[in-house]
Design an enzyme around this catalytic site. Structure first.
Site, mmCIF file in Angstrom:
data_model
loop_
_atom_site.group_PDB
_atom_site.id
_atom_site.type_symbol
_atom_site.label_atom_id
_atom_site.label_comp_id
_atom_site.label_asym_id
_atom_site.label_seq_id
_atom_site.Cartn_x
_atom_site.Cartn_y
_atom_site.Cartn_z
ATOM 1 N NE ARG A 111 56.216 30.531 53.591
ATOM 2 C CZ ARG A 111 55.529 31.661 53.565
ATOM 3 N NH1 ARG A 111 55.023 32.053 52.506
ATOM 4 N NH2 ARG A 111 55.627 32.306 54.540
ATOM 5 N NE ARG A 122 60.744 29.009 59.314
ATOM 6 C CZ ARG A 122 60.412 30.201 59.355
ATOM 7 N NH1 ARG A 122 60.953 31.335 59.932
ATOM 8 N NH2 ARG A 122 59.512 30.301 58.314
ATOM 9 C CE LYS A 148 56.714 32.528 62.575
ATOM 10 N NZ LYS A 148 55.613 32.279 61.560
HETATM 11 P P1 AP5 Z 1 52.402 37.725 59.514
HETATM 12 O O1 AP5 Z 1 52.617 38.696 60.630
HETATM 13 O O2 AP5 Z 1 53.536 38.071 58.467
HETATM 14 O O3 AP5 Z 1 52.780 36.188 59.696
HETATM 15 P P2 AP5 Z 1 53.970 35.103 59.798
HETATM 16 O O4 AP5 Z 1 53.767 34.507 61.005
HETATM 17 O O5 AP5 Z 1 55.127 36.331 60.139
HETATM 18 O O6 AP5 Z 1 54.239 34.556 58.511
HETATM 19 P P3 AP5 Z 1 55.582 34.592 57.630
HETATM 20 O O7 AP5 Z 1 55.009 34.079 56.311
HETATM 21 O O8 AP5 Z 1 56.208 35.933 57.471
HETATM 22 O O9 AP5 Z 1 56.296 33.878 58.340
HETATM 23 P P4 AP5 Z 1 57.236 32.701 57.918
HETATM 24 O O10 AP5 Z 1 57.584 32.215 59.237
HETATM 25 O O11 AP5 Z 1 56.713 31.765 56.875
HETATM 26 O O12 AP5 Z 1 58.156 33.363 56.780
HETATM 27 P P5 AP5 Z 1 59.681 34.021 57.133
HETATM 28 O O13 AP5 Z 1 59.718 35.368 56.227
HETATM 29 O O14 AP5 Z 1 59.860 34.162 58.280
HETATM 30 O O15 AP5 Z 1 50.894 37.594 59.011
HETATM 31 C C1 AP5 Z 1 50.744 37.152 57.464
HETATM 32 C C2 AP5 Z 1 49.519 37.721 56.792
HETATM 33 O O16 AP5 Z 1 48.332 37.796 57.828
HETATM 34 C C3 AP5 Z 1 49.749 39.522 56.801
HETATM 35 O O17 AP5 Z 1 48.890 39.688 55.634
HETATM 36 C C4 AP5 Z 1 49.073 39.803 58.055
HETATM 37 O O18 AP5 Z 1 48.270 41.191 57.787
HETATM 38 C C5 AP5 Z 1 47.877 38.995 58.200
HETATM 39 N N1 AP5 Z 1 47.393 38.630 59.871
HETATM 40 C C6 AP5 Z 1 48.428 38.749 60.716
HETATM 41 N N2 AP5 Z 1 47.783 38.551 61.910
HETATM 42 C C7 AP5 Z 1 46.480 38.506 61.672
HETATM 43 C C8 AP5 Z 1 45.065 38.191 62.405
HETATM 44 N N3 AP5 Z 1 45.240 38.182 63.493
HETATM 45 N N4 AP5 Z 1 43.951 38.083 61.586
HETATM 46 C C9 AP5 Z 1 43.917 38.333 60.341
HETATM 47 N N5 AP5 Z 1 45.064 38.625 59.621
HETATM 48 C C10 AP5 Z 1 46.287 38.617 60.105
HETATM 49 O O19 AP5 Z 1 60.454 32.923 56.392
HETATM 50 C C11 AP5 Z 1 60.354 32.908 54.875
HETATM 51 C C12 AP5 Z 1 61.621 31.778 54.344
HETATM 52 O O20 AP5 Z 1 62.769 32.243 54.962
HETATM 53 C C13 AP5 Z 1 61.183 30.568 55.183
HETATM 54 O O21 AP5 Z 1 59.899 29.814 54.123
HETATM 55 C C14 AP5 Z 1 62.510 29.913 54.912
HETATM 56 O O22 AP5 Z 1 62.894 29.393 53.475
HETATM 57 C C15 AP5 Z 1 63.507 30.902 55.477
HETATM 58 N N6 AP5 Z 1 63.747 31.088 56.778
HETATM 59 C C16 AP5 Z 1 63.237 31.777 57.762
HETATM 60 N N7 AP5 Z 1 63.684 31.851 59.081
HETATM 61 C C17 AP5 Z 1 64.316 30.547 58.812
HETATM 62 C C18 AP5 Z 1 64.984 29.668 59.764
HETATM 63 N N8 AP5 Z 1 65.138 29.854 61.096
HETATM 64 N N9 AP5 Z 1 65.487 28.509 59.326
HETATM 65 C C19 AP5 Z 1 65.541 28.291 58.120
HETATM 66 N N10 AP5 Z 1 65.041 28.919 57.293
HETATM 67 C C20 AP5 Z 1 64.495 30.044 57.628
#
Ligand code: AP5
Length: 216
Positions: free
Chosen positions: A172, A89, A15
């Site tokens: 997660r 979420r 994402k």
């Molecule tokens: P990446 O693009 O970072 O994936 P992502 O879907 O953004 O994953 P995140 O881990 O950032 O999302 P998340 O939703 O768990 O964490 P967030 O920071 O929002 O890609 C991941 C990896 O894969 C990278 O290394 C990339 O290079 C690689 N990659 C990407 N695409 C690829 C492809 N096509 N092929 C191969 N490799 C690829 O949230 C963190 C924490 O914050 C949550 O756990 C929660 O505690 C809190 N939080 C955030 N938002 C909320 C909310 N709305 N409500 C409550 N708590 C929240």
């Protein structure tokens, strides 16, 4: 017409990677609740201090904190289109988003659902490295920086996120399946759900996403 998107998918489904690329291409505001929370932690704000314990465990941060961040971003931050990356979420957040958009006289164009198997998520997240300053994303195998351990964009150090350790990644994922996945039905019922096969390469996913947006 304004393009307003929400990106839904498991952690590690790409994402954030895609949101950055699409926001640049279509000149949209990229609004990542995860990045906003990490900024709040870095600044030592009360909401950041409260959020940190939840994030370190891989649990959802309380809705009250998240809704305030989104309210500020959409009310103060944006006059053009936007991508909400990692929000909503759960159903409460989705309902509150609808109310906020109604108040602002704006509408969602689509909710994009990133489809990726759980095993791929674990491989991506445990191998992810992020820039400690600008949060640019890399992967030890799939998306390497030009110079090992250094961000291509700003030259800062690349680190592993605390919540990218395998045990936390698995929590997660469990939280995602329980709280977030039901949103697929929520947006399907509204007729605005689009699916993306996010298990292909970063370039292929980006091309698919662009054509979904252009088709409207
Ligand atoms: P990446 O693009 O970072 O994936 P992502 O879907 O953004 O994953 P995140 O881990 O950032 O999302 P998340 O939703 O768990 O964490 P967030 O920071 O929002 O890609 C991941 C990896 O894969 C990278 O290394 C990339 O290079 C690689 N990659 C990407 N695409 C690829 C492809 N096509 N092929 C191969 N490799 C690829 O949230 C963190 C924490 O914050 C949550 O756990 C929660 O505690 C809190 N939080 C955030 N938002 C909320 C909310 N709305 N409500 C409550 N708590 C929240």
């Amino acid at each position: 017409m304004e393009v307003n998107l929400v990106f839904i998918g498991p952690p590690g489904s790409g994402k954030g990677t895609q949101a950055k690329m699409i926001a640049k291409k279509f000149r949209l505001m990229h609004c990542s609740t995860g990045d906003m929370l990490r900024d709040a932690i870095r600044n030592g704000s009360p909401s950041g201090i409260e959020a940190k314990a939840y994030m370190d465990r891989g649990d959802l941060v309380p809705d009250s904190i998240i809704l305030k961040l989104i309210n500020d971003a959409l009310t103060i931050g944006s006059s053009g289109g936007f991508i909400l990356d990692g929000f909503p979420r759960n159903e409460t957040q989705a309902v509150e988003l609808d109310k906020l958009l109604q108040k602002l006289k704006r509408t969602l164009s689509f909710a994009v659902y990133f489809l990726v198997p759980d095993d791929e998520v674990v491989a991506r997240l445990t191998g992810r490295r992020v820039c400690c300053k600008c949060y640019a994303n890399y992967h030890v195998s799939y998306s390497k920086p030009r110079k090992d351990g250094i961000c291509d964009h700003c030259g800062s150090e690349l680190i592993q996120r605390e919540d990218d350790k395998e045990v936390t990644v698995r929590n997660r994922l469990a939280v995602y399946h329980k709280a977030t996945k039901p949103l697929i039905g929520y947006y399907k019922d509204k007729g605005i759900l689009k699916y993306i096969d996010a298990s292909s390469s970063i370039g292929d996913v980006s091309r698919d996403l662009e054509s979904v947006i252009k088709r409207g």
